[in-house]
Design a protein around this motif. Structure first.
Motif, PDB file in Angstrom:
ATOM      1  N   GLU A 116     -37.916 -58.280 -14.988  1.00  0.00           N
ATOM      2  CA  GLU A 116     -37.218 -57.402 -14.049  1.00  0.00           C
ATOM      3  C   GLU A 116     -35.850 -57.015 -14.596  1.00  0.00           C
ATOM      4  N   LYS A 117     -35.216 -57.953 -15.327  1.00  0.00           N
ATOM      5  CA  LYS A 117     -33.932 -57.627 -15.950  1.00  0.00           C
ATOM      6  C   LYS A 117     -34.123 -56.702 -17.139  1.00  0.00           C
ATOM      7  N   LEU A 118     -35.224 -56.871 -17.879  1.00  0.00           N
ATOM      8  CA  LEU A 118     -35.511 -55.938 -18.970  1.00  0.00           C
ATOM      9  C   LEU A 118     -35.777 -54.539 -18.415  1.00  0.00           C
ATOM     10  N   ASN A 119     -36.455 -54.493 -17.264  1.00  0.00           N
ATOM     11  CA  ASN A 119     -36.732 -53.189 -16.649  1.00  0.00           C
ATOM     12  C   ASN A 119     -35.448 -52.402 -16.419  1.00  0.00           C
ATOM     13  N   HIS A 120     -34.391 -53.114 -16.056  1.00  0.00           N
ATOM     14  CA  HIS A 120     -33.113 -52.459 -15.771  1.00  0.00           C
ATOM     15  C   HIS A 120     -32.646 -51.646 -16.975  1.00  0.00           C
ATOM     16  N   ASP A 121     -32.850 -52.177 -18.185  1.00  0.00           N
ATOM     17  CA  ASP A 121     -32.410 -51.476 -19.387  1.00  0.00           C
ATOM     18  C   ASP A 121     -33.408 -50.422 -19.846  1.00  0.00           C
ATOM     19  N   LEU A 122     -34.635 -50.521 -19.380  1.00  0.00           N
ATOM     20  CA  LEU A 122     -35.642 -49.540 -19.772  1.00  0.00           C
ATOM     21  C   LEU A 122     -35.686 -48.359 -18.827  1.00  0.00           C
ATOM     22  N   LEU A 123     -35.241 -48.582 -17.598  1.00  0.00           N
ATOM     23  CA  LEU A 123     -35.179 -47.469 -16.651  1.00  0.00           C
ATOM     24  C   LEU A 123     -34.004 -46.574 -16.978  1.00  0.00           C
ATOM     25  N   PRO A 124     -34.123 -45.276 -16.770  1.00  0.00           N
ATOM     26  CA  PRO A 124     -32.987 -44.393 -17.010  1.00  0.00           C
ATOM     27  C   PRO A 124     -31.864 -44.678 -16.038  1.00  0.00           C
ATOM     28  N   THR A 125     -30.670 -44.256 -16.413  1.00  0.00           N
ATOM     29  CA  THR A 125     -29.530 -44.398 -15.510  1.00  0.00           C
ATOM     30  C   THR A 125     -29.848 -43.729 -14.187  1.00  0.00           C
ATOM     31  N   GLN A 126     -29.395 -44.336 -13.102  1.00  0.00           N
ATOM     32  CA  GLN A 126     -29.644 -43.769 -11.771  1.00  0.00           C
ATOM     33  C   GLN A 126     -29.306 -42.284 -11.769  1.00  0.00           C
ATOM     34  N   PRO A 127     -30.296 -41.427 -11.583  1.00  0.00           N
ATOM     35  CA  PRO A 127     -30.045 -39.992 -11.712  1.00  0.00           C
ATOM     36  C   PRO A 127     -29.152 -39.456 -10.604  1.00  0.00           C
ATOM     37  N   LEU A 128     -28.268 -38.560 -10.979  1.00  0.00           N
ATOM     38  CA  LEU A 128     -27.454 -37.857  -9.998  1.00  0.00           C
ATOM     39  C   LEU A 128     -28.264 -36.705  -9.426  1.00  0.00           C
ATOM     40  N   PRO A 129     -27.858 -36.167  -8.297  1.00  0.00           N
ATOM     41  CA  PRO A 129     -28.564 -35.004  -7.757  1.00  0.00           C
ATOM     42  C   PRO A 129     -28.591 -33.864  -8.780  1.00  0.00           C
ATOM     43  N   ILE A 130     -29.673 -33.139  -8.805  1.00  0.00           N
ATOM     44  CA  ILE A 130     -29.803 -32.013  -9.742  1.00  0.00           C
ATOM     45  C   ILE A 130     -28.799 -30.934  -9.370  1.00  0.00           C
ATOM     46  N   ARG A 131     -28.056 -30.471 -10.361  1.00  0.00           N
ATOM     47  CA  ARG A 131     -27.094 -29.406 -10.102  1.00  0.00           C
ATOM     48  C   ARG A 131     -27.814 -28.154  -9.612  1.00  0.00           C
ATOM     49  N   LYS A 132     -27.241 -27.517  -8.623  1.00  0.00           N
ATOM     50  CA  LYS A 132     -27.755 -26.243  -8.135  1.00  0.00           C
ATOM     51  C   LYS A 132     -26.774 -25.159  -8.561  1.00  0.00           C
ATOM     52  N   LEU A 133     -27.212 -24.324  -9.480  1.00  0.00           N
ATOM     53  CA  LEU A 133     -26.349 -23.258  -9.972  1.00  0.00           C
ATOM     54  C   LEU A 133     -26.333 -22.122  -8.951  1.00  0.00           C
ATOM     55  N   TRP A 134     -25.178 -21.483  -8.807  1.00  0.00           N
ATOM     56  CA  TRP A 134     -25.062 -20.475  -7.765  1.00  0.00           C
ATOM     57  C   TRP A 134     -24.274 -19.264  -8.247  1.00  0.00           C
ATOM     58  N   LYS A 135     -24.471 -18.180  -7.491  1.00  0.00           N
ATOM     59  CA  LYS A 135     -23.755 -16.923  -7.745  1.00  0.00           C
ATOM     60  C   LYS A 135     -23.131 -16.452  -6.420  1.00  0.00           C
ATOM     61  N   SER A 136     -22.745 -15.194  -6.399  1.00  0.00           N
ATOM     62  CA  SER A 136     -22.050 -14.668  -5.224  1.00  0.00           C
ATOM     63  C   SER A 136     -22.933 -14.621  -3.985  1.00  0.00           C
ATOM     64  N   ASP A 137     -24.260 -14.658  -4.184  1.00  0.00           N
ATOM     65  CA  ASP A 137     -25.169 -14.587  -3.037  1.00  0.00           C
ATOM     66  C   ASP A 137     -25.485 -15.962  -2.461  1.00  0.00           C
ATOM     67  N   LEU A 138     -24.687 -16.950  -2.807  1.00  0.00           N
ATOM     68  CA  LEU A 138     -24.898 -18.293  -2.266  1.00  0.00           C
ATOM     69  C   LEU A 138     -24.881 -18.240  -0.736  1.00  0.00           C
ATOM     70  N   SER A 139     -25.974 -18.649  -0.124  1.00  0.00           N
ATOM     71  CA  SER A 139     -26.072 -18.553   1.340  1.00  0.00           C
ATOM     72  C   SER A 139     -25.570 -19.808   2.040  1.00  0.00           C
ATOM     73  N   TYR A 140     -25.563 -20.922   1.321  1.00  0.00           N
ATOM     74  CA  TYR A 140     -25.154 -22.189   1.928  1.00  0.00           C
ATOM     75  C   TYR A 140     -23.807 -22.607   1.349  1.00  0.00           C
ATOM     76  N   ILE A 141     -22.783 -22.617   2.171  1.00  0.00           N
ATOM     77  CA  ILE A 141     -21.457 -23.095   1.764  1.00  0.00           C
ATOM     78  C   ILE A 141     -21.301 -24.503   2.333  1.00  0.00           C
ATOM     79  N   PRO A 142     -21.335 -25.534   1.502  1.00  0.00           N
ATOM     80  CA  PRO A 142     -21.244 -26.903   2.037  1.00  0.00           C
ATOM     81  C   PRO A 142     -19.924 -27.137   2.759  1.00  0.00           C
ATOM     82  N   THR A 143     -19.990 -27.350   4.052  1.00  0.00           N
ATOM     83  CA  THR A 143     -18.796 -27.487   4.896  1.00  0.00           C
ATOM     84  C   THR A 143     -18.942 -28.698   5.811  1.00  0.00           C
TER      85      THR A 143
END
Length: 356
Positions: free
Chosen positions: A105-132
């Motif tokens: 289980e400890k070896l698994n820790h090094d074999l698993l990828p780093t805890q993934p961050l949320p996937i970046r969402k690229l945006w332009k001027s038509d972004l409909s959702y403004i996180p508020t």
């Protein structure tokens, strides 16, 4: 809004299995891990470095009690066997004489990828959702977590209903991290001032830029808070550099490479401070993926290069500048009193229209 290419599904420890293989006459044992269907050999050096016994690792802080850089250049496995009723441990004897149990289980820790961050969402001027988010709602840890997730995906968020006291921006900042004090202080007020040491203190329009590229480290999370807005103009602009960089890379891969490799000098000087930093405009990680950029046309200086390379570099820089100024990539906001923008200074460029 366009999404970045999704990463592969997160791997779980249940998807990792181990195999022990031997050569002829049961000699030369080897350990393999099957990760997401792919069989990978675990070299003796890799395993030896991860020794888990208490004579090799401090039991409390889990730091090594030996220097793995001094392990023998040639290291082999002498004996490997499963141990324990549940077969959750490997007992391994190495050619340097060390023998120890390895919890998989400890070896698994090094074999698993780093805890993934949320996937970046690229945006332009038509972004409909403004996180508020409301400042009052952020007292709930679950709401704060949701806000942070949005920040990691979009590179910015807006907090409304913040206190209107002069230094309340510090309270907002400390909710998300620590305050990094600079030569401008813990925070500074934006207003038009004669003979100021930065164009931010004037009423002129500011094109999209990142702050303090002359500083190491450059600011990470930036906050812009509105306490009072009775001016004409002064709209805030935001640009997702990741969306622009994708287009740049498609149009001129060689130009993208130049902007990621050739350092330019960013410089700030006033009567009391002199700061400078050499760094490329585009910042990439060790795999060549884009982390962000350092961009401020008011502060950078072209490096001295051979003329053809200089022209190629300027051509790429010119394309990037046009993309960053293209209204297609900009969102424009008029901040109201109590609203505060948090943004990733190395991803989301900010600017403003002129004001009176």
């Amino acid at each position: 809004m366009t999404n970045a290419i999704p990463s592969s599904p997160a791997l779980t420890a249940d998807e990792i299995t181990y195999e022990i293989r031997h050569g002829r006459d049961a000699q030369n044992p080897q350990v393999f891990a099957r990760i997401n269907g792919e069989l990978k050999h675990l070299p003796a050096l890799w395993l030896r470095e991860r020794a888990q016994s208490n004579d090799q690792i401090n039991e409390i802080n889990r730091q090594r009690l030996f220097n793995p850089h001094q392990l023998p250049l040639v290291l082999k496995l002498i004996k490997v066997k499963w141990c324990g009723d549940d077969q959750k441990q490997l007992m391994i004897l190495f050619s340097d004489g060390y023998e120890g149990a390895y919890n998989i289980e400890k070896l698994n820790h090094d074999l698993l990828p780093t805890q993934p961050l949320p996937i970046r969402k690229l945006w332009k001027s038509d972004l409909s959702y403004i996180p508020t988010y409301s400042w009052l709602e952020l007292k709930d840890p679950h709401v704060t977590l949701a806000a942070v997730m949005d920040y990691l995906q979009f590179g910015f968020l807006i907090v409304s209903d913040t206190p209107l006291e002069k230094d309340s921006i510090l309270k907002v900042g400390r909710h998300f991290g620590f305050i990094y004090s600079t030569n401008f202080g813990d925070y500074f007020e934006i207003s038009s001032r004669p003979n100021s040491n930065d164009l931010a203190y004037s009423s002129v329009a500011l094109t999209p830029h990142t702050d303090n590229p002359y500083r190491e480290p450059a600011p990470g999370i930036q906050l812009l808070q509105c306490l009072l807005n009775e001016t004409m103009g002064g709209l805030s602009t935001l640009v997702d550099s990741m969306a622009c960089a994708e287009v740049l890379k498609q149009e001129t891969p060689d130009g993208f490479k130049l902007l990621a490799e050739i350092p330019v000098k960013f410089e700030f000087n006033d009567a009391e401070e002199s700061l400078s930093m050499l760094r490329p405009i585009l910042a990439l990680d060790a795999k060549g993926d884009m982390l962000g950029l350092h961009y401020s046309p008011r502060l950078d200086k072209l490096p001295l290069l051979e003329e053809q390379i200089l022209q190629n570099y300027h051509h790429a820089r010119n394309i990037l500048a046009q993309l960053l100024l293209d209204p297609t990539f900009q969102i424009t906001l008029r901040l109201k009193p109590g609203q505060c923008i948090l943004f990733d200074n190395c991803r989301v460029l900010h600017g403003r229209t002129s004001f009176d």
